[in-house]
Design a protein around this motif. Structure first.
Motif, short mmCIF file in Angstrom:
data_model
loop_
_atom_site.label_atom_id
_atom_site.label_comp_id
_atom_site.label_asym_id
_atom_site.label_seq_id
_atom_site.Cartn_x
_atom_site.Cartn_y
_atom_site.Cartn_z
N VAL A 300 0.84 -1.20 0.00
CA VAL A 300 0.00 0.00 0.00
C VAL A 300 0.88 1.25 0.00
O VAL A 300 0.69 2.18 -0.79
N GLY A 301 1.87 1.27 0.90
CA GLY A 301 2.76 2.42 0.96
C GLY A 301 3.61 2.56 -0.29
O GLY A 301 3.79 3.68 -0.80
N PHE A 302 4.11 1.46 -0.82
CA PHE A 302 4.98 1.51 -2.00
C PHE A 302 4.20 1.98 -3.22
O PHE A 302 4.68 2.82 -3.99
N GLY A 303 3.00 1.41 -3.44
CA GLY A 303 2.20 1.82 -4.58
C GLY A 303 1.85 3.29 -4.54
O GLY A 303 1.91 4.00 -5.56
N ALA A 304 1.49 3.79 -3.36
CA ALA A 304 1.16 5.20 -3.21
C ALA A 304 2.39 6.07 -3.46
O ALA A 304 2.30 7.12 -4.11
N GLY A 429 -2.40 -4.70 -2.74
CA GLY A 429 -1.88 -3.61 -1.92
C GLY A 429 -1.41 -2.44 -2.77
O GLY A 429 -1.65 -1.27 -2.42
N LEU A 430 -0.74 -2.72 -3.89
CA LEU A 430 -0.31 -1.64 -4.79
C LEU A 430 -1.52 -0.85 -5.28
O LEU A 430 -1.51 0.39 -5.29
N ALA A 431 -2.56 -1.58 -5.72
CA ALA A 431 -3.76 -0.91 -6.23
C ALA A 431 -4.47 -0.13 -5.13
O ALA A 431 -4.95 0.98 -5.35
N LEU A 432 -4.53 -0.71 -3.94
CA LEU A 432 -5.17 -0.02 -2.82
C LEU A 432 -4.40 1.24 -2.42
O LEU A 432 -5.01 2.26 -2.04
N ALA A 458 3.96 11.02 4.86
CA ALA A 458 3.82 10.84 6.31
C ALA A 458 2.98 9.61 6.62
O ALA A 458 3.26 8.87 7.58
N CYS A 459 1.95 9.38 5.81
CA CYS A 459 1.14 8.16 5.98
C CYS A 459 1.98 6.91 5.74
O CYS A 459 1.86 5.92 6.46
N GLN A 460 2.84 6.96 4.73
CA GLN A 460 3.72 5.83 4.48
C GLN A 460 4.70 5.64 5.64
O GLN A 460 5.02 4.51 6.02
#
Length: 489
Positions: A300-304, A429-432, A458-460
């Protein structure tokens, strides 16, 4: 001939003879990794080309979102099925089928005369990728042992991360080059010669293998699982660009009901003695249940990060697609170097190496936020280089260790299922990450690009800190593997 016998005598075998004997030579490992590289990179390669595609095919913003989302949805929804089919019909056979379909779908993408045909071709491309990719980890699980398996899984983790970065870099290079006036089309057509090379190389050096106890196809579980992912990812991806119409909320509510139905059906199937698509007993293994949750959060963090970094550099700092791709290169280089050396470090320090990697990544993220917020808009892309190097080093250690931890307890006869579940949650997770944190960025961007970027990073940072705290929950790595001497592949 056993795997250990093959491994012990590998110095006297050519890659072809090892493959015929059922073993996997080091060259075969890299051929499989090259096959996995293409579909992973293709998820990201379109990001920098979307504005050009919009002009060329008169595409609406919603249609451009579909170019990205249908690939991701088809890829994630079919991955577990792809692993199961490989177990049953042969992993190398499914690898070749998936690669062939991926090459043909890439040709269709590159020649698409309309946006609708491009979207349809991307859907097929994602489905074919799902047939190909699970066979890579499953083959590693089934044909390698000890340090060689550990190293191969770590290299797969490196390939996954680097493919994301190289995808955006290659997209920028190809769009900027405008080869023979073909504009964005080479970002898909490049898959054809590369795919053909991998196809024929794999026929020579990759062994045929399948599960000794293949399970039947769980039709009900497959349909429900695919429907759940579709109902979740489509509205999250499309909702922002369309203004969150009623149907997006209806699909999200349906996703919850479908997820519950999937759990009920899978538990009932296992209780009857069948092998469901997502075996509850497999998901209860400590390595799977804890590791999968952590790999999903990481993704999730990486995709974002990949999504918002490209937008910030292009929209905020005025970089062109090529400069945007080059800006991320320091992270890619360090990610690769770190992934190569991480098996030895993880083997020595175990879970502590994962925690150290997470802390290093967190340090890089904080530095990146500080540079962006304090110096905006007079930020040079060179100023990003040092924090990106630190982020890449930390990511490589954490990512490689999580891949190793998730698959640590998976039985060999369930290698395809375990690999499929792992890659599915990574892809989801990437898509999310794009759908959730990316949406947050787009909502904040009109007020301040720098603060939008800082908020998402900061979220990551919070996600990475959570992962560091959770590393102690992972099973300890196998001492036999820890003490093993490195074996060259």
């Amino acid at each position: 001939m056993t795997n250990s016998t093959i491994a012990a005598g590998q110095a006297w075998h050519t890659p072809r003879s090892m493959a015929r004997a059922g073993g996997l030579h080091g060259i075969g490992v890299y051929v499989l990794l090259a096959g996995a590289f293409l579909p992973i990179a293709d998820f990201f390669i379109v990001n920098v080309a979307l504005p050009t595609i919009a002009t060329s095919l008169q595409a609406t913003p919603a249609a451009l979102e579909l170019v990205v989302s249908v690939y991701g949805v088809a890829y994630a929804a079919m991955l577990v099925l792809g692993g199961r089919l490989g177990d049953r019909f042969g992993r190398h056979s499914l690898f070749l089928v998936g690669l062939s379909g991926f090459i043909l779908a890439s040709l269709a993408c590159g020649l698409a005369p309309t946006i609708d045909l491009l979207i349809a071709a991307r859907l097929v491309q994602g489905a074919m990728a799902a047939m190909l990719v699970p066979q890579v980890l499953a083959t590693f699980q089934a044909t390698l042992e000890g340090e060689r398996k550990t190293r191969a899984i770590a290299l797969y983790g490196a390939t996954s991360g680097i493919a994301a970065v190289v995808g955006q870099l290659a997209g920028g290079l190809l769009v900027s080059a405008n080869l023979f006036g073909t504009s964005w089309r080479p970002i898909f057509l490049i898959n054809i010669p590369l795919g053909v090379i991998v196809f024929f190389a794999s026929r020579a050096v990759v062994p045929a293998n399948r599960s000794p106890h293949p399970a039947g196809i769980d039709v009900a579980g497959t349909v429900l699982f695919a429907a759940t992912l579709t109902a979740l990812l489509v509205p999250l991806t499309e909702g922002h660009s369309l203004g969150w119409p009623v149907w997006t909320w209806t699909m999200l509510a349906a996703a919850v009901l479908l997820a519950v139905a999937t759990v009920v059906v899978e538990r009932a199937a296992e209780a009857r003695g069948e092998m469901p698509l997502l075996p509850p007993s497999l998901l209860k293994l400590p390595s799977m249940s804890r590791g999968l949750a952590m790999i999903t959060l990481f993704s999730v963090g990486f995709g974002a990060f990949m999504f918002v970094f490209a937008l910030t550099v292009q929209n905020g700092l005025g970089a062109n697609p090529l400069e945007s791709g080059l800006a991320i290169l320091p992270m890619a280089a360090m990610f690769f170097i770190g992934s190569v050396v991480s098996p030895r470090i993880i083997g020595r320090f175990g879970r502590g190496a994962l925690a150290a990697g997470g802390l290093l990544q967190a340090l890089g993220l904080v530095t990146l936020i500080a540079i962006t917020v304090s110096s905006w808009p007079r930020v040079s892309l060179l100023e990003f280089a040092v924090p990106l190097v630190v982020i890449g080093a930390g990511q490589s250690m954490l990512f490689s260790g999580l891949f190793r931890a998730v698959l640590a307890d998976v039985p060999k006869h369930l290698a395809g299922v375990g690999s499929g579940v792992l890659i599915t949650l990574q892809q989801s997770g990437l898509a999310l990450g794009v759908a959730t944190l990316g949406t947050l960025y787009l909502a904040l961007e009109p007020a301040s690009i720098s603060h939008a970027f800082g908020t998402v990073i900061a979220c990551q940072f919070v996600i990475v800190v959570m992962l560091v705290l959770c590393t102690g929950l992972l099973p300890r790595f196998n001492k036999d593997q820890t003490d093993a001497q490195p074996v060259e592949m």
